[in-house]
Every structure is written in C-alpha cells, then in structure tokens.
Motif scaffolding. Structure first.
Motif, PDB file in Angstrom:
ATOM      1  N   LYS A 211       0.825  -1.209   0.000  1.00  0.00           N
ATOM      2  CA  LYS A 211       0.000   0.000   0.000  1.00  0.00           C
ATOM      3  C   LYS A 211       0.855   1.253   0.000  1.00  0.00           C
ATOM      4  O   LYS A 211       1.802   1.356   0.773  1.00  0.00           O
ATOM      5  CB  LYS A 211      -0.891  -0.005   1.248  1.00  0.00           C
ATOM      6  CG  LYS A 211      -1.586   1.328   1.539  1.00  0.00           C
ATOM      7  CD  LYS A 211      -2.666   1.206   2.595  1.00  0.00           C
ATOM      8  CE  LYS A 211      -3.193   2.563   3.014  1.00  0.00           C
ATOM      9  NZ  LYS A 211      -4.291   2.499   3.972  1.00  0.00           N
TER      10      LYS A 211
ATOM     11  N   GLY B 125      -4.664   5.458  -1.160  1.00  0.00           N
ATOM     12  CA  GLY B 125      -6.060   5.049  -1.224  1.00  0.00           C
ATOM     13  C   GLY B 125      -6.361   3.984  -2.266  1.00  0.00           C
ATOM     14  O   GLY B 125      -7.287   3.183  -2.093  1.00  0.00           O
TER      15      GLY B 125
ATOM     16  N   ASP C 178      -6.472   0.664  -0.712  1.00  0.00           N
ATOM     17  CA  ASP C 178      -7.694   0.438   0.079  1.00  0.00           C
ATOM     18  C   ASP C 178      -8.849   0.025  -0.835  1.00  0.00           C
ATOM     19  O   ASP C 178      -9.627  -0.868  -0.511  1.00  0.00           O
ATOM     20  CB  ASP C 178      -8.097   1.715   0.833  1.00  0.00           C
ATOM     21  CG  ASP C 178      -7.183   1.999   2.024  1.00  0.00           C
ATOM     22  OD1 ASP C 178      -6.819   1.062   2.738  1.00  0.00           O
ATOM     23  OD2 ASP C 178      -6.830   3.181   2.235  1.00  0.00           O
TER      24      ASP C 178
ATOM     25  N   ARG D  55       0.019  11.672   2.424  1.00  0.00           N
ATOM     26  CA  ARG D  55       1.237  11.931   1.671  1.00  0.00           C
ATOM     27  C   ARG D  55       1.484  13.435   1.769  1.00  0.00           C
ATOM     28  O   ARG D  55       0.552  14.224   1.618  1.00  0.00           O
ATOM     29  CB  ARG D  55       1.050  11.540   0.203  1.00  0.00           C
ATOM     30  CG  ARG D  55       0.858  10.053  -0.010  1.00  0.00           C
ATOM     31  CD  ARG D  55       0.738   9.705  -1.492  1.00  0.00           C
ATOM     32  NE  ARG D  55      -0.531  10.119  -2.042  1.00  0.00           N
ATOM     33  CZ  ARG D  55      -0.694  10.914  -3.094  1.00  0.00           C
ATOM     34  NH1 ARG D  55       0.352  11.398  -3.728  1.00  0.00           N
ATOM     35  NH2 ARG D  55      -1.889  11.237  -3.539  1.00  0.00           N
TER      36      ARG D  55
ATOM     37  N   LYS E   7      -2.287  17.727  -1.577  1.00  0.00           N
ATOM     38  CA  LYS E   7      -3.070  17.638  -0.350  1.00  0.00           C
ATOM     39  C   LYS E   7      -3.265  18.987   0.346  1.00  0.00           C
ATOM     40  O   LYS E   7      -3.776  19.050   1.465  1.00  0.00           O
ATOM     41  CB  LYS E   7      -2.411  16.636   0.610  1.00  0.00           C
ATOM     42  CG  LYS E   7      -2.296  15.226   0.018  1.00  0.00           C
ATOM     43  CD  LYS E   7      -3.667  14.587  -0.181  1.00  0.00           C
ATOM     44  CE  LYS E   7      -3.552  13.200  -0.802  1.00  0.00           C
ATOM     45  NZ  LYS E   7      -4.861  12.550  -0.974  1.00  0.00           N
TER      46      LYS E   7
ATOM     47  N   GLY F 276       3.032  11.630   8.048  1.00  0.00           N
ATOM     48  CA  GLY F 276       3.153  11.432   6.618  1.00  0.00           C
ATOM     49  C   GLY F 276       4.592  11.518   6.155  1.00  0.00           C
ATOM     50  O   GLY F 276       5.494  11.887   6.915  1.00  0.00           O
TER      51      GLY F 276
ATOM     52  N   LYS G 101       6.752   9.284   8.827  1.00  0.00           N
ATOM     53  CA  LYS G 101       6.831   7.846   8.548  1.00  0.00           C
ATOM     54  C   LYS G 101       5.510   7.386   7.959  1.00  0.00           C
ATOM     55  O   LYS G 101       4.515   8.120   7.969  1.00  0.00           O
ATOM     56  CB  LYS G 101       7.120   7.082   9.836  1.00  0.00           C
ATOM     57  CG  LYS G 101       6.062   7.262  10.904  1.00  0.00           C
ATOM     58  CD  LYS G 101       6.387   6.489  12.171  1.00  0.00           C
ATOM     59  CE  LYS G 101       5.294   6.705  13.203  1.00  0.00           C
ATOM     60  NZ  LYS G 101       5.488   5.973  14.439  1.00  0.00           N
ATOM     61  N   PHE G 102       5.508   6.163   7.450  1.00  0.00           N
ATOM     62  CA  PHE G 102       4.269   5.536   6.996  1.00  0.00           C
ATOM     63  C   PHE G 102       3.967   4.414   7.965  1.00  0.00           C
ATOM     64  O   PHE G 102       4.718   3.440   8.043  1.00  0.00           O
ATOM     65  CB  PHE G 102       4.423   4.991   5.569  1.00  0.00           C
ATOM     66  CG  PHE G 102       3.113   4.557   4.977  1.00  0.00           C
ATOM     67  CD1 PHE G 102       2.376   5.412   4.163  1.00  0.00           C
ATOM     68  CD2 PHE G 102       2.579   3.296   5.252  1.00  0.00           C
ATOM     69  CE1 PHE G 102       1.146   5.021   3.635  1.00  0.00           C
ATOM     70  CE2 PHE G 102       1.353   2.904   4.722  1.00  0.00           C
ATOM     71  CZ  PHE G 102       0.636   3.768   3.915  1.00  0.00           C
ATOM     72  N   SER G 103       2.938   4.553   8.764  1.00  0.00           N
ATOM     73  CA  SER G 103       2.625   3.532   9.759  1.00  0.00           C
ATOM     74  C   SER G 103       1.120   3.394   9.933  1.00  0.00           C
ATOM     75  O   SER G 103       0.431   4.346  10.328  1.00  0.00           O
ATOM     76  CB  SER G 103       3.269   3.908  11.099  1.00  0.00           C
ATOM     77  OG  SER G 103       2.617   3.226  12.147  1.00  0.00           O
TER      78      SER G 103
ATOM     79  N   TYR H 131      -6.338   8.939  13.962  1.00  0.00           N
ATOM     80  CA  TYR H 131      -7.779   9.056  13.669  1.00  0.00           C
ATOM     81  C   TYR H 131      -8.572   8.969  14.976  1.00  0.00           C
ATOM     82  O   TYR H 131      -9.525   9.710  15.198  1.00  0.00           O
ATOM     83  CB  TYR H 131      -8.235   7.927  12.735  1.00  0.00           C
ATOM     84  CG  TYR H 131      -7.789   8.056  11.286  1.00  0.00           C
ATOM     85  CD1 TYR H 131      -8.235   9.107  10.488  1.00  0.00           C
ATOM     86  CD2 TYR H 131      -6.962   7.100  10.691  1.00  0.00           C
ATOM     87  CE1 TYR H 131      -7.841   9.210   9.158  1.00  0.00           C
ATOM     88  CE2 TYR H 131      -6.566   7.188   9.369  1.00  0.00           C
ATOM     89  CZ  TYR H 131      -7.013   8.242   8.599  1.00  0.00           C
ATOM     90  OH  TYR H 131      -6.625   8.351   7.284  1.00  0.00           O
TER      91      TYR H 131
ATOM     92  N   LEU I  84      -9.962   9.044   0.844  1.00  0.00           N
ATOM     93  CA  LEU I  84     -10.505   8.058   1.782  1.00  0.00           C
ATOM     94  C   LEU I  84     -10.278   8.516   3.210  1.00  0.00           C
ATOM     95  O   LEU I  84     -11.027   8.163   4.118  1.00  0.00           O
ATOM     96  CB  LEU I  84      -9.825   6.696   1.578  1.00  0.00           C
ATOM     97  CG  LEU I  84     -10.089   6.033   0.228  1.00  0.00           C
ATOM     98  CD1 LEU I  84      -9.354   4.714   0.144  1.00  0.00           C
ATOM     99  CD2 LEU I  84     -11.580   5.810   0.017  1.00  0.00           C
ATOM    100  N   SER I  85      -9.233   9.329   3.408  1.00  0.00           N
ATOM    101  CA  SER I  85      -8.862   9.704   4.772  1.00  0.00           C
ATOM    102  C   SER I  85      -9.994  10.416   5.490  1.00  0.00           C
ATOM    103  O   SER I  85     -10.220  10.187   6.678  1.00  0.00           O
ATOM    104  CB  SER I  85      -7.630  10.596   4.741  1.00  0.00           C
ATOM    105  OG  SER I  85      -6.617   9.953   4.016  1.00  0.00           O
TER     106      SER I  85
HETATM  107  P1  ADP Z   1      -4.200   9.168  -1.583  1.00  0.00           P
HETATM  108  O1  ADP Z   1      -4.653   7.875  -2.166  1.00  0.00           O
HETATM  109  O2  ADP Z   1      -4.229  10.319  -2.539  1.00  0.00           O
HETATM  110  O3  ADP Z   1      -2.896   9.095  -0.876  1.00  0.00           O
HETATM  111  P2  ADP Z   1      -6.538   8.874   0.179  1.00  0.00           P
HETATM  112  O4  ADP Z   1      -7.120   9.796   1.207  1.00  0.00           O
HETATM  113  O5  ADP Z   1      -7.455   8.365  -0.875  1.00  0.00           O
HETATM  114  O6  ADP Z   1      -5.262   9.609  -0.442  1.00  0.00           O
HETATM  115  O7  ADP Z   1      -5.937   7.583   0.921  1.00  0.00           O
HETATM  116  C1  ADP Z   1      -4.834   7.664   1.776  1.00  0.00           C
HETATM  117  C2  ADP Z   1      -4.723   6.361   2.534  1.00  0.00           C
HETATM  118  O8  ADP Z   1      -3.361   6.193   2.944  1.00  0.00           O
HETATM  119  C3  ADP Z   1      -5.551   6.346   3.812  1.00  0.00           C
HETATM  120  O9  ADP Z   1      -5.878   5.003   4.126  1.00  0.00           O
HETATM  121  C4  ADP Z   1      -4.564   6.931   4.834  1.00  0.00           C
HETATM  122  O10 ADP Z   1      -4.888   6.583   6.164  1.00  0.00           O
HETATM  123  C5  ADP Z   1      -3.279   6.260   4.375  1.00  0.00           C
HETATM  124  N1  ADP Z   1      -2.053   6.987   4.715  1.00  0.00           N
HETATM  125  C6  ADP Z   1      -1.580   8.136   4.181  1.00  0.00           C
HETATM  126  N2  ADP Z   1      -0.407   8.488   4.740  1.00  0.00           N
HETATM  127  C7  ADP Z   1      -0.129   7.546   5.679  1.00  0.00           C
HETATM  128  C8  ADP Z   1       0.949   7.344   6.598  1.00  0.00           C
HETATM  129  N3  ADP Z   1       1.971   8.183   6.674  1.00  0.00           N
HETATM  130  N4  ADP Z   1       0.899   6.254   7.401  1.00  0.00           N
HETATM  131  C9  ADP Z   1      -0.149   5.389   7.329  1.00  0.00           C
HETATM  132  N5  ADP Z   1      -1.181   5.520   6.477  1.00  0.00           N
HETATM  133  C10 ADP Z   1      -1.180   6.586   5.653  1.00  0.00           C
END
Ligand code: ADP
Length: 470
Positions: free
Chosen positions: A16, A19, A22, A294, A299, A322, A348-350, A358, A375-376
């Motif tokens: 992943k 979004g 997801d 991101r 954004k 992010g 970070k991405f976690s 959230y 989706l966020s």
């Molecule tokens: P995009 O697909 O443009 O990045 P969306 O809002 O559609 O934006 O989806 C972003 C997804 O990625 C969500 O599930 C969000 O929680 C997740 N996400 C984004 N950044 C991070 C991060 N740094 N760590 C964990 N999950 C992240």
C-alpha cells in the motif's frame, strides 16, 4: 454471470502507498456479494510484500511476456484471501526491488505488467468477460486487451489523473509489440502516455467521485487530458469510493488504545494516550487537529504551512503523520520543534500510528488542492473525527459543511484554494468545540455518516451489466 478481472498496482493488505490500495482491497468483496459477479484481482509481486503472504502463494504457470524485441520470463502465482482469488505476476528484474514506484523505468515496468495481464488471461481458470484496470500503471492492459482480445470488454478507473505514465515516443517500438497503426491511440503531445492510451481504448471510463468526473473535463484539473475526456464524456461516470467498515472500525480496531463506538470519553482516552506518547501537553480537553497524508502539494499543505504559525497561537494541538516532499517534511518538523507541547510531526508511513491519530483527534485537516475521492476523510468520520476540507472532488461529495441554522452537515469546508479561508474555517471549527449547542448536533451527524461500498458496488455492477449485454 459476469467474470471480472481487476488489474492494479497496489492492494491492501499486500502492498500500500495510498487510497488505491484500500479500494482494490475492499471493492472486490463488495462486488462479489452480488452473486452475478465474480471478481478476481491481478497484481505485481513486490519484494516488500510480507513473507506470510509470500509463503502462501501457489504456482499457477510460467508466462513468457514479450517486451519489444525481448521477452521476459515471469511466474503467475495465486492466493486466496478473504474469499477473493488474487493472482501475482512475479518477475524479479522489474519488481524484486525496494518499494513500489519511483524508478527511472517505471513506464517499462508497468507496460511489462500490463502485457503480463494479457498473457495470463488464458492461464487462469476463469473466462474473463471484463478487464477492469486502475490508474496509469495498468492503462496499457486496457489498450492491449482492446487490440488483442476484442472478445473482452474493458473498464478503466482514474484514481488520480496527475500521474499518467509518460514515456518518450521510442517506447512504442521498444516495448509495445503492436502495429504502427496503434501509435496514435497511445500518443499524447508527441510522447507515449499510458493513461491516455486507456482513455482512448476503454469501453467505459470511471472515476472515483461525481464531482471529480466533472472537474477533470476542465483544464484546471485535467492535467492536460480534458480534450479526450470531453470527447469520451458519454462513457465517463463518477462513482464514489466506499471504505471497508469492518476494517476501519473503532469498536474493534486492535491498534488503538481504547476502543469506542460513539463515546467521547473513550475517545478522549485515545487523545491522552497520544499526548503522552508524543510529549504534548496532557489535557483531554485541548482540541486536537491531525493530518494523515502523503506530504505533497495535492493535499493542500502549502495552505496549512502558511497559516500554522497563526493557528498554533490558539489553544490547540496539531499532529501530522506522513512522508513526501522534503520541503513539507522540513517545515512541519520545524513547527514541531518550535511548539513541542502543541505540535508533533511524524515522518513515517505507519498503519498503527495512522489509526491512533484518527482515534485521538477531534478534527481532521484535508485542504486538498484537488482530491479525486479521498478516503482519509471517510476514515476520519468513521473514527468520529470531524473533517475540515476544501470543496473539491470527493471531499465535496462526502463532507457537507455544518450549518448552524438547519443543524445539517458533518464537517467544515471552504471553497477557494486560499490559506486564510483555511485559517477562518479552522477557527470556526474551534469555536464550535467550545459551544455544546453547536457541537452536539454536529457530532450527531458525524456519528450517522456512513460510507460503505453498498451503493457504489451497485453502480459498478450496472456498468458491467451494460457492457456484457453489448
Ligand atoms: P491518496 O490515495 O491520494 O494518498 P486517500 O485519502 O485516498 O489519499 O488515501 C490515503 C490512505 O493512505 C488512507 O488510508 C490513509 O490513512 C493512508 N495513509 C496516508 N499516509 C499515511 C501514513 N503516513 N501512514 C499510514 N497511512 C497513511
């Protein structure tokens, strides 16, 4: 019965970056609840996929994939996960690397994958009626299918029009193995453009919200593709994304400190936990604003960066999670060091930390410049965090601005891409936090918001039905 093969470049829980993963990880389940659909998914096998999944793969077949004058050997593997059949194309030359995207040869890697999808069709035990490809990485699969498999109908979904898969025109001869008469279908502004190729060849084009479907027909949002989208507007439809409500559920979420349904008290326990973890002032009554994203221009972080100094003068806390552009990472890290008790920046991405943010937050900031669906903000609503968004794309379709007079609305929004509109909206949200007469009905609406896949799955099924009856 309709047999549908999804082709995509990422999917939860395997790999992943955003979004798209997801969506590919949850829409097939929703579609398959209709017994007339059989959806399976084909993905590249990335080095980074968890070993527990790699160990469960079953060998299906070897495939030879033509790539220009060369050919590449690959393996087709399969895996059953939560009732869905997934196929993986394994080729270490292209995908045995760290991460997913960002390599100089991404174009070639995904043309290879797109062609491998076509070569895999006769090897799987399903007669595919419809190939449904997602974003530019699988755009060439639509073109190849239309050229080589006219018995198959195609759907192409735009998840983000900003990334299109541009290559120099030499890529046509170097990679494609199709006759010169097909050059024009792939060409855009003298180059090869994988997304344009899909827009040219697909039987149906969808995108992930009704508002974005209108926006991308205009130059401001189309990233140069408005003319072809206007030409094909009769076949373009916007269908809003849903989320997997079982997966994103504060009642059962194993990552969060205190599980809850609607209890504000329990939610505050999550805030206290996060404040302690991040060394912020420990006080559950300070309103907490978060962003999980991101860190890129799309954004709307230029707006936030511009007004953070002002906003941090209020009695608030701001947490940003992010990774992305260095300049955003640096400036948000700077604000965190300047206001260590009020602000934290986590570069970070976690998944675990994302869920904790959230759950802990009162407000979720998402002032996107453009947002195909987003989706966020839906996940935030699911965790009873109030979204603050710019009125664009899917944000406009899912967040209704709160109206004090009528008591309607599940969030806050502003119209123009303007930092002070964001600041005023943030300040207004803060005011509501201290006014129970306004805050209560707002929270009630947030608690009622639901974004399951049910209605959208019906719309996709309608698209498939129309195509197989053609
Ligand atoms: P995009 O697909 O443009 O990045 P969306 O809002 O559609 O934006 O989806 C972003 C997804 O990625 C969500 O599930 C969000 O929680 C997740 N996400 C984004 N950044 C991070 C991060 N740094 N760590 C964990 N999950 C992240």
């Amino acid at each position: 019965m309709k047999n549908i093969l999804f082709a995509a470049s990422e999917c939860t829980p395997f790999i992943k970056t955003g979004g798209l993963a997801d969506v590919i990880g949850s829409l097939p389940q929703a579609l398959n609840t209709d017994r007339t659909n059989e959806v399976r998914v084909i993905l590249p096998l990335y080095e980074g996929m968890d070993d527990s999944f790699k160990d469960s793969l079953t060998f299906v077949s070897d495939i030879t994939v033509p790539v220009g004058w060369r050919s590449q050997q690959a393996s087709l593997l399969s895996l059953q996960h939560e009732g869905i059949t997934f196929y993986f194309v394994q080729n270490d030359f292209y995908f045995g690397r760290y991460g997913t995207y960002g390599y100089f040869d991404d174009g070639e890697r995904f043309v290879f994958f797109s062609r491998a999808v076509i070569e895999a069709l006769p090897l799987i035990d399903m007669d595919v009626d419809i190939l449904h490809a997602h974003d530019w990485q699988t755009g060439m699969a639509v073109a190849f299918a239309n050229i080589m498999r006219p018995d198959i109908r195609t759907v192409f979904t735009i998840h983000n029009i900003q990334h299109q898969g541009w290559m120099t025109h030499e890529a046509f001869g170097d990679l494609m193995n199709i006759g010169p008469e097909h050059f024009a279908g792939l060409e855009w502004q003298g180059m090869i453009n994988c997304m344009k190729a899909a827009l040219f060849h697909a039987d149906k084009i969808t995108t992930v919200s009704p508002t974005y479907a209108e926006e991308i027909k205009q130059p401001y949002y189309s990233e140069g593709l408005d003319s072809i989208l206007n030409e094909r507007s009769g076949d373009l439809i916007g269908i809003i994304n849903g989320i997997n409500a079982d997966e994103y559920n504060p009642v059962t979420d194993p990552y969060i400190f205190s599980q809850y349904k609607t209890s504000r008290l329990k939610k505050k326990e999550n805030k206290l936990f996060l404040q302690r973890e991040l060394c912020l002032t420990e006080d559950p009554d300070i309103p907490m604003y978060v962003a999980v994203s991101r860190l890129v221009e799309q954004k709307g972080f230029h707006l936030l960066e511009r007004i953070l100094e002002d906003f941090l003068q209020e009695n608030v806390q701001v947490v940003i999670l992010g990774t992305g552009d260095y300049s955003f990472e640096q400036s948000f890290a700077y604000f965190a060091s300047r206001y260590p008790k009020k602000m934290a920046t986590l570069l970070k991405f976690s998944e675990a930390t994302a869920r904790q943010l959230y759950a802990a937050s009162d407000f979720f900031i998402m002032p996107s410049k453009f947002e195909p669906c987003g989706l966020s903000q839906l996940i935030a609503l699911q965790y009873k965090s109030i979204p603050i968004v710019r009125e664009t794309g899917g944000l406009r379709d899912t967040v209704q601005p709160f109206n004090e007079i009528t008591g309607e609305g599940n969030g806050f929004s502003f119209a123009n891409y303007n930092a002070h509109e964001l600041l005023y909206t943030l300040r207004y949200s803060l005011l509501t936090y201290s006014r129970p007469d306004i805050y209560k009905p707002l929270i009630k609406n947030v608690n009622k918001s639901q974004f399951s896949w049910k209605d959208s799955a019906k719309l996709y099924t309608g698209v498939y039905k129309e195509l197989v009856s053609r």
